[in-house]
Design a protein around this motif. Sequence first.
Motif, PDB file in Angstrom:
ATOM      1  N   GLU A 189       0.853  -1.193   0.000  1.00 18.80           N
ATOM      2  CA  GLU A 189       0.000   0.000   0.000  1.00 18.80           C
ATOM      3  C   GLU A 189       0.885   1.239   0.000  1.00 18.80           C
ATOM      4  O   GLU A 189       1.808   1.369   0.795  1.00 18.80           O
ATOM      5  N   TYR A 190       0.611   2.145  -0.923  1.00 19.74           N
ATOM      6  CA  TYR A 190       1.391   3.372  -1.000  1.00 19.74           C
ATOM      7  C   TYR A 190       0.872   4.370   0.031  1.00 19.74           C
ATOM      8  O   TYR A 190      -0.334   4.612   0.114  1.00 19.74           O
ATOM      9  N   LYS A 204       5.076  -6.902   9.095  1.00 22.20           N
ATOM     10  CA  LYS A 204       4.875  -5.833   8.127  1.00 22.20           C
ATOM     11  C   LYS A 204       6.173  -5.060   7.971  1.00 22.20           C
ATOM     12  O   LYS A 204       6.967  -4.948   8.914  1.00 22.20           O
ATOM     13  N   ALA A 205       6.364  -4.523   6.766  1.00 16.28           N
ATOM     14  CA  ALA A 205       7.527  -3.684   6.490  1.00 16.28           C
ATOM     15  C   ALA A 205       7.043  -2.329   5.994  1.00 16.28           C
ATOM     16  O   ALA A 205       6.333  -2.247   4.999  1.00 16.28           O
ATOM     17  N   LEU A 206       7.404  -1.280   6.707  1.00 18.67           N
ATOM     18  CA  LEU A 206       7.084   0.091   6.318  1.00 18.67           C
ATOM     19  C   LEU A 206       8.363   0.729   5.797  1.00 18.67           C
ATOM     20  O   LEU A 206       9.360   0.825   6.518  1.00 18.67           O
ATOM     21  N   THR A 207       8.363   1.152   4.528  1.00 19.45           N
ATOM     22  CA  THR A 207       9.557   1.693   3.888  1.00 19.45           C
ATOM     23  C   THR A 207       9.278   3.057   3.298  1.00 19.45           C
ATOM     24  O   THR A 207       8.235   3.268   2.674  1.00 19.45           O
ATOM     25  N   ASP A 224       0.656  -3.198  13.884  1.00 17.48           N
ATOM     26  CA  ASP A 224      -0.258  -2.812  12.813  1.00 17.48           C
ATOM     27  C   ASP A 224       0.208  -1.516  12.152  1.00 17.48           C
ATOM     28  O   ASP A 224       1.181  -0.874  12.574  1.00 17.48           O
ATOM     29  N   LYS A 225      -0.500  -1.133  11.101  1.00 19.63           N
ATOM     30  CA  LYS A 225      -0.125   0.036  10.310  1.00 19.63           C
ATOM     31  C   LYS A 225      -0.052   1.302  11.155  1.00 19.63           C
ATOM     32  O   LYS A 225       0.903   2.094  11.038  1.00 19.63           O
ATOM     33  N   ALA A 226      -1.020   1.510  12.033  1.00 18.71           N
ATOM     34  CA  ALA A 226      -1.065   2.740  12.824  1.00 18.71           C
ATOM     35  C   ALA A 226       0.161   2.865  13.724  1.00 18.71           C
ATOM     36  O   ALA A 226       0.755   3.941  13.836  1.00 18.71           O
ATOM     37  N   LEU A 271       3.097   1.376  13.329  1.00 15.31           N
ATOM     38  CA  LEU A 271       4.283   1.561  12.506  1.00 15.31           C
ATOM     39  C   LEU A 271       4.416   3.023  12.075  1.00 15.31           C
ATOM     40  O   LEU A 271       5.518   3.595  12.078  1.00 15.31           O
ATOM     41  N   LEU A 272       3.300   3.645  11.739  1.00  5.33           N
ATOM     42  CA  LEU A 272       3.336   5.059  11.348  1.00  5.33           C
ATOM     43  C   LEU A 272       3.701   5.946  12.537  1.00  5.33           C
ATOM     44  O   LEU A 272       4.383   6.973  12.380  1.00  5.33           O
ATOM     45  N   ASN A 273       3.260   5.559  13.745  1.00  5.83           N
ATOM     46  CA  ASN A 273       3.631   6.320  14.930  1.00  5.83           C
ATOM     47  C   ASN A 273       5.155   6.324  15.115  1.00  5.83           C
ATOM     48  O   ASN A 273       5.755   7.348  15.457  1.00  5.83           O
ATOM     49  N   ILE A 274       5.762   5.161  14.904  1.00  2.00           N
ATOM     50  CA  ILE A 274       7.218   5.063  15.023  1.00  2.00           C
ATOM     51  C   ILE A 274       7.892   5.901  13.930  1.00  2.00           C
ATOM     52  O   ILE A 274       8.808   6.681  14.195  1.00  2.00           O
ATOM     53  N   ALA A 275       7.395   5.741  12.689  1.00  2.92           N
ATOM     54  CA  ALA A 275       8.007   6.430  11.560  1.00  2.92           C
ATOM     55  C   ALA A 275       7.918   7.956  11.713  1.00  2.92           C
ATOM     56  O   ALA A 275       8.878   8.690  11.420  1.00  2.92           O
TER      57      ALA A 275
END
Length: 380
Positions: free
Chosen positions: A330-331, A350-353, A368-370, A372-376
């Motif tokens: 997912e972009y 999951k891999a968030l890049t 989860d996605k949320a 991972l986005l908090n970390i990013a």
Amino acid sequence: MFLITLSIFISGCAEESGAEEVSSNTQPSAEEIVSSMQMGMDSLEDYSFTMYVNSTSRQQNPEVHEVIWKKPDLMKMTILSPDKDTEVIMASDGDFQWIYSSESRTVFKTEISDDFNDLKLFEPDVYAEFLNGIILNGKLPSLLGTENIDGKNAYVLELTPSEKNESLQWKSKIWVDRENWMLLRSEIYDNKENIYLEIEIRDMKLNTGIPDSEFEFKVPDGAQVKVLGSEDFKNETEKMTLEEAKQFIDFEILTPEYLPEGYEFNYSMVSSSKDTPYSTFVHSGFSIFAGQHYEKITLVYTKGNNEIRIIEGVSEKGLHEIQNFESEGEYIQVNNMNGTISPIFGGNMKALTWENEELEVTIVSSFDKAELLNIAKSFS
């Protein structure tokens, strides 16, 4: 190695017309077909074939792999990438193994010695390694029927990961020549049942008496030769503190200001093509490995047995550290930069890049996605 390839590959043929159902009274079982494939492979003295390799997610023409092999360890394979107009040659002539890339004009060379099993650049028996290591390994076969592929009668098998391998492997389908039990075609599917990789093998010739002279390798004019020794095959990466790691990295290391409760920094690992030329070969894409510069650091944060891995790297070719085998992902936007989030290892992780012009950052975890986005978003 054919799988790091594999850094990377595969191509399809013939429209699928649906396998014709077979009767268990007149046809061998799926297990008997697999057993016959193994016995047929073990009886080979030499072979040659052309393999077309295509990844449906890459929107490019298939790579073409021209392969010859002779027992016990003579091999020559030429890999042509039409979209890049590049060539890679891998050869094993009985005395040395060679790998050449036209893109970098670099040749890797290692001597075949008593320590050869530990110092191989690749497995010479490409077909056996491909069949056992990628196609059949950890899979449960079932017979779907028969089909005609380019005038050849073939058994069609579905291969499903066994329960213990389910998280790390994917369903596939293969077409097996009913006459000589050799692989004709394979399709590998993602977790949404879409074809992700296609392989087609053509012009298979068996036990034709290929002369040893066919496996000779000549260094192309102007190519640089790098002779590899045992120190170039080290695969253990040293664990170090963040301060120690900074001495080996030329870019600024980014760290998150936010981590889920209980997670703490444990160690970091650094790898770079400046260390050993063979590392470049291992960590780069299957057909563009030779001579390519890369530099990366992995930060490992732990809570008990659970891990968060943050991988940061610079590469002249912009290769992604996490290759998404299951879907295109997912972009998303991360800190006003383009990124993707993708399931890996059967969806268990999951891999968030995301990346800017110089640096690529990947977070790998089971969150989860949320989260991972908090970390990013906490990266400065």
